[in-house]
Design a protein around this motif. Structure first.
Motif, short mmCIF file in Angstrom:
data_model
loop_
_atom_site.label_atom_id
_atom_site.label_comp_id
_atom_site.label_asym_id
_atom_site.label_seq_id
_atom_site.Cartn_x
_atom_site.Cartn_y
_atom_site.Cartn_z
N MET A 1 -12.66 9.55 -0.15
CA MET A 1 -11.99 10.66 0.52
C MET A 1 -11.93 10.43 2.04
N LEU A 2 -13.05 10.08 2.65
CA LEU A 2 -13.06 9.87 4.10
C LEU A 2 -12.21 8.68 4.50
N ASN A 3 -12.14 7.66 3.65
CA ASN A 3 -11.26 6.52 3.94
C ASN A 3 -9.80 6.95 3.96
N LEU A 4 -9.41 7.82 3.01
CA LEU A 4 -8.04 8.33 2.98
C LEU A 4 -7.75 9.14 4.24
N LEU A 5 -8.71 9.98 4.63
CA LEU A 5 -8.54 10.79 5.84
C LEU A 5 -8.44 9.90 7.07
N LYS A 6 -9.29 8.88 7.14
CA LYS A 6 -9.28 7.98 8.30
C LYS A 6 -7.94 7.25 8.41
N LEU B 1 -13.98 14.54 12.68
CA LEU B 1 -14.95 13.89 13.57
C LEU B 1 -15.75 12.82 12.84
N GLU B 2 -16.05 13.09 11.59
CA GLU B 2 -16.80 12.14 10.77
C GLU B 2 -15.97 10.89 10.49
N ALA B 3 -14.67 11.07 10.23
CA ALA B 3 -13.80 9.93 9.93
C ALA B 3 -13.48 9.13 11.19
N GLY B 4 -13.15 9.83 12.29
CA GLY B 4 -12.87 9.17 13.56
C GLY B 4 -11.59 8.35 13.54
N GLY B 5 -11.33 7.67 14.67
CA GLY B 5 -10.20 6.76 14.76
C GLY B 5 -8.92 7.37 15.27
N TYR B 6 -8.90 8.68 15.55
CA TYR B 6 -7.70 9.33 16.05
C TYR B 6 -7.51 9.04 17.55
N PRO C 1 9.43 24.28 9.15
CA PRO C 1 8.64 23.08 9.46
C PRO C 1 9.47 21.82 9.63
N SER C 2 10.62 21.75 8.98
CA SER C 2 11.46 20.54 9.08
C SER C 2 12.10 20.40 10.46
N SER C 3 12.07 21.46 11.25
CA SER C 3 12.71 21.40 12.57
C SER C 3 11.77 20.86 13.65
N TYR C 4 10.52 20.60 13.30
CA TYR C 4 9.55 20.08 14.27
C TYR C 4 9.50 18.54 14.21
N ALA C 5 9.12 17.95 15.33
CA ALA C 5 8.96 16.49 15.39
C ALA C 5 7.64 16.06 14.75
N CYS C 6 6.65 16.95 14.73
CA CYS C 6 5.35 16.62 14.14
C CYS C 6 5.41 16.67 12.62
N ARG C 7 4.41 16.10 11.99
CA ARG C 7 4.24 16.21 10.54
C ARG C 7 3.16 17.23 10.26
N PHE C 8 3.43 18.13 9.32
CA PHE C 8 2.44 19.13 8.93
C PHE C 8 1.71 18.70 7.67
N THR C 9 0.42 18.90 7.67
CA THR C 9 -0.38 18.71 6.46
C THR C 9 -1.44 19.81 6.44
N SER C 10 -2.35 19.73 5.50
CA SER C 10 -3.41 20.73 5.40
C SER C 10 -4.63 20.09 4.76
N GLN C 11 -5.76 20.75 4.91
CA GLN C 11 -6.97 20.28 4.26
C GLN C 11 -6.75 20.16 2.76
N MET C 12 -6.09 21.15 2.16
CA MET C 12 -5.91 21.14 0.72
C MET C 12 -5.03 19.99 0.27
N GLU C 13 -3.98 19.68 1.03
CA GLU C 13 -3.10 18.57 0.66
C GLU C 13 -3.84 17.24 0.69
N VAL C 14 -4.66 17.02 1.71
CA VAL C 14 -5.45 15.79 1.80
C VAL C 14 -6.46 15.72 0.65
N PHE C 15 -7.08 16.84 0.37
CA PHE C 15 -8.05 16.92 -0.73
C PHE C 15 -7.39 16.60 -2.07
#
Length: 445
Positions: free
Chosen positions: A1-6, A31-36, A84-98
């Motif tokens: 899981m943390l590797n996917l998040l990283k 913070l635990e995954a780091g690398g951002y 959300p499609s009108s923004y330049a950023c990508r949206f995600t959530s804790q649940m989607e990553v999980f």
């Protein structure tokens, strides 16, 4: 899981949008995954952190700079100013990553009503029968907080709100869609948008996945790839049929031991039918199911008997925010002498409830707050045939409602708080409303 998040956050400029319980949970794992590349927290309320490298945005303009970030972790319930499609950023959530890490182990549950009961009941049944299982999601346990409890064979029982599903692009292996009623229109604006948020629980499933849904919520042809099981208390064409207290699923018939369990009412029996089908699929026997069902303790504020005073039984159904739940409360509790209805007005249609109240013999209908005043006005203005309108009692506050119920409810009858309305703007949440009701109902006078 943390590797996917990283991998997801590597060298990216991150924004945690919302810093409630889930936002704090996400921060800990990021913070635990780091690398951002950089990390910013944005919340309407003032927040603080001990890490000076984390930037903080707060106040009314906290969402003004979303386009500056590569990836935004959005907390449930936050309403974006634009699509959300009108923004330049990508949206995600804790649940989607999980879900991206564990979807094959997840049993996801959603629905307008009943999802907390079904979630905790399924978890209890699996746990009592020795299965490796964890509980997470909208039940109050952020998904990132249970990572250490998950093993290869662990079943993850996950309650999912419409807000958690709204922008998700992964669906669980086993999905349960209990029902869809008019709700949250203050957030979504239209019923179509609300329904679509609920449908996300199956829209991204695969052919090997499973969906259990109310017969009336069956997906349109071609919109769901998974194997569908329908559940009904009306049609014998359903795969899972509840007839009274008898559940039929495939070749099995199970009699709910209604007199030996704490779940009260037909709507709870329908929830049991959903859980029974899942448990049979997972290999539990009828004996194992029945034994664990008898030890399940219902959640508070869900048609919960809180005590008796001066011969009157008091029931807390503060979770009720729609017409159907109040109707079910009146059907489920024996000898209702007074029903307390009303709260924040979100614009839902009360015609169904008004029609039912007219036909129901409940002697005293105590209406409070904004929706109470609206129902009172609609009955007098548009329902001249309403049966015995003198049963209507209009008050302002919950305290006044309980005082009225105490005066009017006869010994041997029940007083039920089932508001058919939201608590916000009056109470912090439905839990606080229920706690206040219990305190008022049972206090010495």
């Amino acid at each position: 899981m943390l590797n996917l998040l990283k991998d997801l956050i590597q060298n990216r400029h991150l924004l945690l949008l919302g810093f409630g319980r889930e936002g704090r949970s996400t921060l800990r794992r990021v913070l635990e995954a780091g690398g951002y590349a950089s990390l910013t927290i944005a919340d309407q309320n003032r927040v603080s952190t001990e890490d000076p490298s984390i930037q903080i945005l707060s106040g009314p303009s906290y969402m003004d700079t979303l386009d500056r970030y590569d990836l935004v972790f959005k907390s449930p319930g936050i309403v974006l100013p634009r699509d959300p499609s009108s923004y330049a950023c990508r949206f995600t959530s804790q649940m989607e990553v999980f879900f991206g890490a564990y979807r094959d182990q997840i049993i996801g549950i959603t629905g307008t009503k009943g999802k907390s009961t079904v979630t905790t009941l399924l978890y209890h049944l699996l746990k009592e029968n020795g299965r490796s299982t964890v509980l997470a999601g909208n039940i109050g346990i952020p998904a990132f907080d249970v990572l250490e409890e998950i093993e290869g064979r662990t079943q993850i029982v996950c309650e999912l709100s419409c807000h958690q599903l709204e922008y998700i692009h992964v669906s669980p292996h086993v999905s349960i869609l209990l029902n869809i009623h008019e709700e949250h229109l203050d957030h979504y604006g239209t019923m179509e948008r609300y329904v679509h948020s609920k449908q996300q629980i199956y829209l991204h499933q695969k052919p090997e996945d499973l969906l259990l849904c109310d017969l009336s919520s069956r997906p349109e042809e071609g919109t769901c790839l998974s194997h569908i099981y329908t559940v009904s208390d009306q049609s014998s064409a359903a795969d899972v049929l509840l007839s009274g207290t008898r559940i039929r699923f495939e070749k099995e018939h199970f009699e709910i031991p209604a007199g030996e369990i704490r779940l009260l009412g037909h709507h709870n029996h329908l929830d049991i039918a959903f859980v029974y089908a899942v448990c049979r699929m997972l290999g539990l026997t009828d004996g194992q199911f029945a034994a664990a069902l008898k030890t399940y303790e219902p959640l508070p504020h869900r048609l919960h008997f809180i005590g008796e005073r001066c011969g009157v039984r008091y029931y807390d159904d503060s979770i009720s925010t729609i017409c159907d739940t109040t109707i079910q409360a009146l059907k489920s509790v024996p000898s209702v002498g007074s029903i307390l209805i009303g709260g924040m007005d979100r614009g839902i249609d009360y015609e169904e409830l008004i029609d039912y109240l007219s036909a129901d013999p409940v002697p005293h209908i105590i209406l409070m707050a904004d929706t109470g005043r609206r129902i009172y006005r609609e009955i007098h203005d548009a329902h001249p045939g309403f049966h015995r309108p003198e049963r209507l009692v209009l008050v302002d506050t919950l305290r006044e409602a309980v005082d009225a119920a105490r005066r009017l409810t006869s010994p041997g009858d029940a007083c039920v708080l089932s508001p058919a309305a939201a608590s916000y703007g009056i109470f912090k949440n439905f839990e606080e409303r229920g706690d206040v009701f219990a305190s008022l109902a049972l206090e010495s006078v």
